[in-house]
Design a protein around this motif. Structure first.
Motif, PDB file in Angstrom:
ATOM      1  N   LYS A 133      12.060  -6.890 -61.490  1.00  0.00           N
ATOM      2  CA  LYS A 133      12.953  -7.724 -60.839  1.00  0.00           C
ATOM      3  C   LYS A 133      14.077  -7.144 -59.598  1.00  0.00           C
ATOM      4  O   LYS A 133      14.848  -7.671 -59.141  1.00  0.00           O
ATOM      5  N   ILE A 134      14.745  -5.948 -59.993  1.00  0.00           N
ATOM      6  CA  ILE A 134      15.170  -5.592 -58.790  1.00  0.00           C
ATOM      7  C   ILE A 134      14.959  -5.511 -57.818  1.00  0.00           C
ATOM      8  O   ILE A 134      16.041  -5.942 -56.704  1.00  0.00           O
ATOM      9  N   LEU A 177       3.900  -9.828 -58.866  1.00  0.00           N
ATOM     10  CA  LEU A 177       4.747  -8.928 -59.473  1.00  0.00           C
ATOM     11  C   LEU A 177       6.051  -9.504 -59.053  1.00  0.00           C
ATOM     12  O   LEU A 177       7.097  -9.864 -60.015  1.00  0.00           O
ATOM     13  N   ILE A 178       6.215  -9.039 -58.447  1.00  0.00           N
ATOM     14  CA  ILE A 178       7.794  -9.710 -57.400  1.00  0.00           C
ATOM     15  C   ILE A 178       8.059 -10.522 -56.658  1.00  0.00           C
ATOM     16  O   ILE A 178       8.791 -10.981 -56.629  1.00  0.00           O
ATOM     17  N   ARG A 179       6.499 -11.380 -56.287  1.00  0.00           N
ATOM     18  CA  ARG A 179       6.424 -12.236 -56.052  1.00  0.00           C
ATOM     19  C   ARG A 179       7.351 -13.396 -57.550  1.00  0.00           C
ATOM     20  O   ARG A 179       7.723 -14.808 -56.783  1.00  0.00           O
ATOM     21  N   GLY A 220      20.889  -4.772 -55.571  1.00  0.00           N
ATOM     22  CA  GLY A 220      19.903  -5.351 -56.532  1.00  0.00           C
ATOM     23  C   GLY A 220      20.123  -5.706 -57.629  1.00  0.00           C
ATOM     24  O   GLY A 220      20.092  -6.252 -58.504  1.00  0.00           O
ATOM     25  N   VAL A 221      20.790  -4.841 -58.434  1.00  0.00           N
ATOM     26  CA  VAL A 221      21.452  -4.488 -59.648  1.00  0.00           C
ATOM     27  C   VAL A 221      22.762  -5.464 -59.948  1.00  0.00           C
ATOM     28  O   VAL A 221      23.126  -6.387 -60.788  1.00  0.00           O
ATOM     29  N   ALA A 222      23.979  -5.379 -58.930  1.00  0.00           N
ATOM     30  CA  ALA A 222      24.795  -6.714 -58.873  1.00  0.00           C
ATOM     31  C   ALA A 222      24.208  -7.655 -59.065  1.00  0.00           C
ATOM     32  O   ALA A 222      25.071  -7.940 -59.581  1.00  0.00           O
TER      33      ALA A 222
END
Length: 309
Positions: free
Chosen positions: A269-270, A72-74, A116-118
């Protein structure tokens, strides 16, 4: 005579197949050999689930869960770097990283998650406004921003002030961390909203037979918010519930399908964005931009994108 010719043809075809298999095996072996002697890591040498930021959101994973998280991260990394505004979004996150780190440290919120959020949210501009009306680096909605003390009216929108937006954005992350006792749930709440995360927890808890299950609004209206927080914290700390296990629970399928924008992928995604931000610090701006371009063209592996040569 015909039978003999057929036998010879069959032997010839079989010999060609064997030779082809041998050539493929030798070629693959040579690739691995030259990668090894040249020091170039294979893609499988990068295990994203082992990055500290991934462990922060997805702790205590089983082998199967780790493989699922890895995939999922990839996928999210590939999606993020293919965005037209990725370079501008990265530049904004880097421009304000000291302020973001300072605020996160003051709140004791994981700095890499805040970055990561930013990076994921800012849209390539300090003053970006989404189609849904969220604004600024941390993409705050009007109701959320007002509860965080920002002034928004016909004459002013403090969400567009980078400093105030960062302070409010990290305060929102911190409030949700205090509420749910888990950084992964806090990050997901930034996208899905506090109420939706609490509803997901209620669905999950009811599916395993927990009768003491509330969503946020119910808990507030019934005066049992402290009790609700205690129950959420108990499952997070004692039963190893994390956002991955919550989102992958089959009982949540109908609830998640009602939410928009693939919200169930947001925590991944984060982590992907945080890993990209960390990787970018290992290169000059131009070098990382070149690597992103090559990666998007399929000319280098993920390991080449994330690690120095």
């Amino acid at each position: 005579m015909a039978v003999e010719k057929f036998k010879n043809l069959s032997k010839f075809i079989l010999a060609k197949k064997v030779l082809l298999v041998i050539l493929i095996a030798v070629s693959f072996g040579l690739v691995l050999f030259f990668q090894k002697i040249s020091g170039v890591p294979r893609d499988s040498s990068i295990v994203l689930a082992k990055f500290q930021v991934a462990k922060t959101i997805f702790p205590n994973l089983t082998k199967t869960e780790s493989e699922n998280v890895e995939n999922l991260i990839r996928r999210q990394i590939r999606l993020i770097v293919s965005r037209p505004n990725f370079d501008k979004s990265l530049a904004i996150a880097k421009k304000y990283q000291n302020k973001i780190r300072q605020e996160a440290a003051a709140k004791k919120f994981p700095q890499d998650l805040a970055l990561g959020v930013a990076l994921l949210e800012n849209g390539g501009s300090e003053t970006a406004i989404s189609y849904a009306g969220a604004a600024g680096i941390f993409q705050l909605t009007t109701p959320t921003a007002k509860t965080l003390g920002l002034k928004i009216d016909r004459t002013i929108d403090e969400r567009l002030d980078p400093t105030k937006n960062i302070e409010a954005g990290i305060s929102y992350l911190d409030q949700n961390l205090e509420l749910f006792s888990d950084p992964g749930l806090a990050v997901w709440a930034h996208h899905a909203g506090t109420q939706n995360v609490s509803k997901a927890l209620k669905v999950y808890l009811q599916s395993i037979g927990e009768t003491d299950a509330f969503d946020f609004v119910e808990a507030v209206n019934s005066g049992v918010l402290d009790r609700a927080k205690y129950v959420w914290r108990s499952y997070v700390t004692k039963d190893n519930l994390n956002v991955h296990r919550l989102l992958q629970n089959p009982a949540l399928g109908p609830f998640l399908s009602e939410l928009s924008d693939e919200t169930e992928l947001y925590p991944y995604k984060i982590v992907a964005a945080a890993i990209l931000f960390e990787a970018s610090s290992n290169f000059s701006e131009d070098e990382f931009a070149r690597k992103v371009q090559l990666f998007n063209q399929g000319r280098i592996l993920l390991s080449d994108l994330l690690t120095p040569s």
